[in-house]
Design a protein around this motif. Structure first.
Motif, short mmCIF file in Angstrom:
data_model
loop_
_atom_site.label_atom_id
_atom_site.label_comp_id
_atom_site.label_asym_id
_atom_site.label_seq_id
_atom_site.Cartn_x
_atom_site.Cartn_y
_atom_site.Cartn_z
N LEU A 190 0.82 -1.21 0.00
CA LEU A 190 0.00 0.00 0.00
C LEU A 190 0.86 1.27 0.00
O LEU A 190 0.58 2.22 -0.74
CB LEU A 190 -0.93 -0.02 1.21
N LEU A 191 1.93 1.28 0.80
CA LEU A 191 2.72 2.51 0.91
C LEU A 191 3.67 2.69 -0.26
O LEU A 191 4.05 3.83 -0.58
CB LEU A 191 3.46 2.52 2.24
N ILE A 192 4.08 1.62 -0.90
CA ILE A 192 4.85 1.77 -2.14
C ILE A 192 4.01 2.48 -3.19
O ILE A 192 4.48 3.39 -3.89
CB ILE A 192 5.34 0.40 -2.64
N TYR A 193 2.74 2.10 -3.29
CA TYR A 193 1.87 2.77 -4.26
C TYR A 193 1.67 4.23 -3.87
O TYR A 193 1.60 5.11 -4.73
CB TYR A 193 0.52 2.05 -4.37
N GLN A 194 1.59 4.48 -2.57
CA GLN A 194 1.47 5.87 -2.12
C GLN A 194 2.71 6.67 -2.54
O GLN A 194 2.61 7.81 -3.01
CB GLN A 194 1.30 5.93 -0.60
N LEU A 195 3.90 6.07 -2.37
CA LEU A 195 5.13 6.75 -2.78
C LEU A 195 5.12 7.02 -4.28
O LEU A 195 5.48 8.13 -4.72
CB LEU A 195 6.34 5.92 -2.40
N TRP A 196 4.73 6.03 -5.06
CA TRP A 196 4.69 6.22 -6.51
C TRP A 196 3.71 7.32 -6.91
O TRP A 196 3.84 7.92 -7.98
CB TRP A 196 4.29 4.92 -7.19
N SER A 197 2.73 7.59 -6.07
CA SER A 197 1.70 8.58 -6.37
C SER A 197 1.98 9.94 -5.75
O SER A 197 1.11 10.81 -5.76
CB SER A 197 0.34 8.07 -5.87
N SER A 198 3.18 10.13 -5.22
CA SER A 198 3.46 11.35 -4.46
C SER A 198 4.34 12.34 -5.23
O SER A 198 5.17 13.02 -4.64
CB SER A 198 4.13 11.00 -3.13
N THR A 199 4.16 12.44 -6.54
CA THR A 199 4.94 13.38 -7.32
C THR A 199 4.45 14.80 -7.07
O THR A 199 3.25 15.08 -7.09
CB THR A 199 4.86 13.06 -8.82
N ALA A 200 5.40 15.71 -6.87
CA ALA A 200 5.06 17.08 -6.52
C ALA A 200 4.32 17.80 -7.64
O ALA A 200 3.37 18.55 -7.38
CB ALA A 200 6.33 17.85 -6.15
N ARG A 236 3.57 13.69 9.80
CA ARG A 236 3.26 14.83 8.93
C ARG A 236 3.92 14.66 7.56
O ARG A 236 5.06 14.19 7.46
CB ARG A 236 3.74 16.14 9.55
N LEU A 237 3.20 15.07 6.51
CA LEU A 237 3.73 15.00 5.16
C LEU A 237 4.90 15.98 5.02
O LEU A 237 4.72 17.19 5.19
CB LEU A 237 2.63 15.33 4.14
N GLU A 238 6.07 15.45 4.71
CA GLU A 238 7.29 16.25 4.72
C GLU A 238 7.83 16.55 3.33
O GLU A 238 8.35 17.63 3.07
CB GLU A 238 8.36 15.50 5.54
N ARG A 239 7.77 15.58 2.42
CA ARG A 239 8.33 15.75 1.08
C ARG A 239 7.45 15.07 0.05
O ARG A 239 6.79 14.06 0.33
CB ARG A 239 9.73 15.14 0.98
N LEU A 240 7.46 15.62 -1.16
CA LEU A 240 6.90 14.97 -2.34
C LEU A 240 8.05 14.76 -3.32
O LEU A 240 9.03 15.52 -3.32
CB LEU A 240 5.81 15.85 -2.97
N THR A 241 7.95 13.74 -4.16
CA THR A 241 9.07 13.44 -5.06
C THR A 241 9.17 14.48 -6.17
O THR A 241 8.15 14.92 -6.73
CB THR A 241 8.92 12.04 -5.68
N THR A 242 10.40 14.87 -6.47
CA THR A 242 10.66 15.85 -7.53
C THR A 242 11.89 15.45 -8.31
O THR A 242 12.82 14.83 -7.78
CB THR A 242 10.91 17.26 -6.95
N THR A 243 11.91 15.83 -9.58
CA THR A 243 13.14 15.88 -10.35
C THR A 243 13.71 17.29 -10.21
O THR A 243 13.09 18.16 -9.59
CB THR A 243 12.85 15.58 -11.83
N ARG A 244 14.85 17.55 -10.81
CA ARG A 244 15.36 18.94 -10.78
C ARG A 244 14.38 19.87 -11.50
O ARG A 244 14.13 20.99 -11.05
CB ARG A 244 16.74 19.01 -11.43
N HIS A 245 13.80 19.38 -12.61
CA HIS A 245 12.86 20.22 -13.35
C HIS A 245 11.60 20.49 -12.54
O HIS A 245 11.20 21.65 -12.38
CB HIS A 245 12.48 19.55 -14.67
N SER A 246 10.97 19.43 -12.00
CA SER A 246 9.71 19.66 -11.27
C SER A 246 9.95 20.41 -9.97
O SER A 246 9.06 21.13 -9.50
CB SER A 246 9.00 18.33 -11.02
#
Length: 464
Positions: free
Chosen positions: A240-250, A323-333
């Motif tokens: 469940l949390l792996i899918y949450q991570l995959w869905s956490s793009t900024a 608490r939600l601390e980070r969302l995944t980003t590339t340098r561009h995003s």
């Protein structure tokens, strides 16, 4: 160049052939070994080797940089230059790349870049295979049948760029899946493990656990769909949390497309996701879960960018003490959203729970409650809430007064991992686990069991 050329030589030759403004070359050298068994007997075993080469060409046009990516296996000497030219042609034919950034520079070279790739073979099972044979004998005498497979893979990845990066990472990856079935095949129990070298896998202990579950299944209880207090084992929490991570793009969150979006604009960064002091984090150097300490991107997408290849990775907390601390980003995003650069990392840990094992959590359960084994066939229903659906598999058990009193039917569930974190009332001891649904793509995880007071079983499933 022949198939026996050293990977670093292939990288260097491809870079030398490049006429593009920029070039990234990724060589993946993979070897694997496997065992399969059925009905308490080994059926097959094998060893494979393979090589894949990815060439990423970048060209600077009047409207911006473009990229072209071509990946091929078993590239011969005569195919190397056509491969490089194909990547360059793809770049020149493409429009400007939205994720375009200068190629990464200034990263210290890996000292073993010029060494031969790491390999695996049958020797990785030297201790495991005899112990598995002993487990077969015990299972046979106990009237149960063992099925499953063990797979070990070693991938050496070499990354070279026209900006001078020369990086290398060796990634071992082992998985074990073991099923125990009753002779009439009406009862089934499953256990899985992820491992780096199979030295920490105990077939006897796994067989004993599966035998216990088959004993639980001797009593059958039919239950209707509904909301139940549920104990989710670490493997299910990981899925469940792996899918949450995959869905956490900024980028998606800022643009209002995910569960981490705020109506009217913005993100939920800083929001409390769980009343428990849980920290969801990734760390390329986490003991036993080590993964690449730099970005390896064979293609661009929501979660990664080919322009970021070689970018160093640092430990990151995605959720910190609830608490939600980070969302995944590339340098561009990161530039588009104004958020810190935080690329995805290939492991995931949930920590901050108590010290109870799953058995101890069962013993503390008054019930009635459900104890799950694993989840599978997980699919997204609604990205706005991250509502997922899927099925339970290989054992759902009824817990009453601190004991498992029988097996119940399987269910289809409808739940959001974000909602589950907000409703979880207990987290147990964090331990390494193998996600069953996503184990082909993501194996490095450490999770606790979770207690959820009202897990939604939306319908009854008749599968095992």
């Amino acid at each position: 160049m022949s198939r026996v050329s050293k990977p670093y030589e292939i990288v260097e030759r491809a870079l030398a052939l490049s006429t593009a403004d920029g070039c990234v070359v990724i060589a993946d050298e993979t070897s694997s070994a496997n065992l399969r068994w059925a009905g308490n007997s080994l059926t097959t075993n094998g060893v494979t080797r393979g090589r894949t080469l990815t060439v990423i060409a970048t060209v600077d046009g009047a409207e911006g940089a473009a990229s072209g990516v071509v990946t091929r296996s078993a590239v011969t000497a005569g195919e190397l230059e056509p491969l490089v030219r194909a990547a360059e042609a793809a770049a020149r034919a493409a429009g400007p790349a939205e994720d375009a950034q200068p190629l990464v520079t200034g990263v210290e070279a890996s000292p073993d870049f010029g060494d031969a790739p790491a390999t695996t073979g049958p020797e990785v099972f030297a201790d495991f295979a005899p112990a598995l044979g002993d487990a077969f004998a015990r299972a046979r005498s106990g009237g149960r049948e063992l099925y499953g497979f063990a797979h070990h893979e070693m991938t050496s990845t070499y990354v070279g760029t026209s900006t001078g990066l020369r990086l290398r990472h060796d990634q071992p990856n082992g998985t074990l899946e073991l099923n125990a079935k009753s002779p009439d095949r009406t009862k089934s129990a499953w256990a899985g493990r992820a491992t780096r070298d199979f030295k920490d896998v105990d077939p006897a202990a796994l067989d004993a656990e599966l035998a216990r579950r088959l004993t639980w299944a001797e009593r059958r209880v039919e239950l209707p769909a509904g909301r139940y207090e549920t104990l989710l084992p670490p493997t299910a929490v990981a899925d469940l949390l792996i899918y949450q991570l995959w869905s956490s793009t900024a980028r998606d969150a800022v643009e209002g497309r995910t569960v981490f979006s705020v109506p009217g604009g913005g993100t939920r960064l800083g929001d409390r996701l769980s009343p428990l002091p849980l920290t969801l984090r990734s760390d390329p150097h986490a003991p036993g879960l080590e993964c690449a300490p730099f970005v390896i991107a064979h293609a661009s997408g929501d979660g990664g960018s080919v322009f970021d290849n070689g970018l160093p990775l640092a430990p990151v907390d995605w959720v910190r003490e609830g608490r939600l601390e980070r969302l995944t980003t590339t340098r561009h995003s990161a530039g588009v959203t104004g958020l810190p650069v935080a690329p995805a990392i290939d492991n995931l840990l949930l920590e901050g729970g108590g010290e109870r094992s799953l058995d101890e959590m069962v013993a503390a359960t008054k019930g009635p409650a459900l104890l799950l084994t694993s989840l599978w066939y997980i699919r997204e229903v609604d990205p706005a809430t991250l509502l997922l659906t899927g099925l339970t598999r290989d054992g759902v058990y009824l817990v009453e007064d601190g004991e498992v009193v029988g097996e119940v039917n399987n269910f289809r569930f409808n739940e959001s991992p974000v909602d589950l974190l907000s409703r979880a009332t207990e987290a147990g001891r964090t331990e390494p686990t193998l996600p069953r649904e996503w184990g082909d793509w993501f194996t490095r995880a450490a999770m606790p069991a979770l207690r959820v007071p009202d897990f939604r079983m939306s319908s009854v499933s008749r599968g095992v």
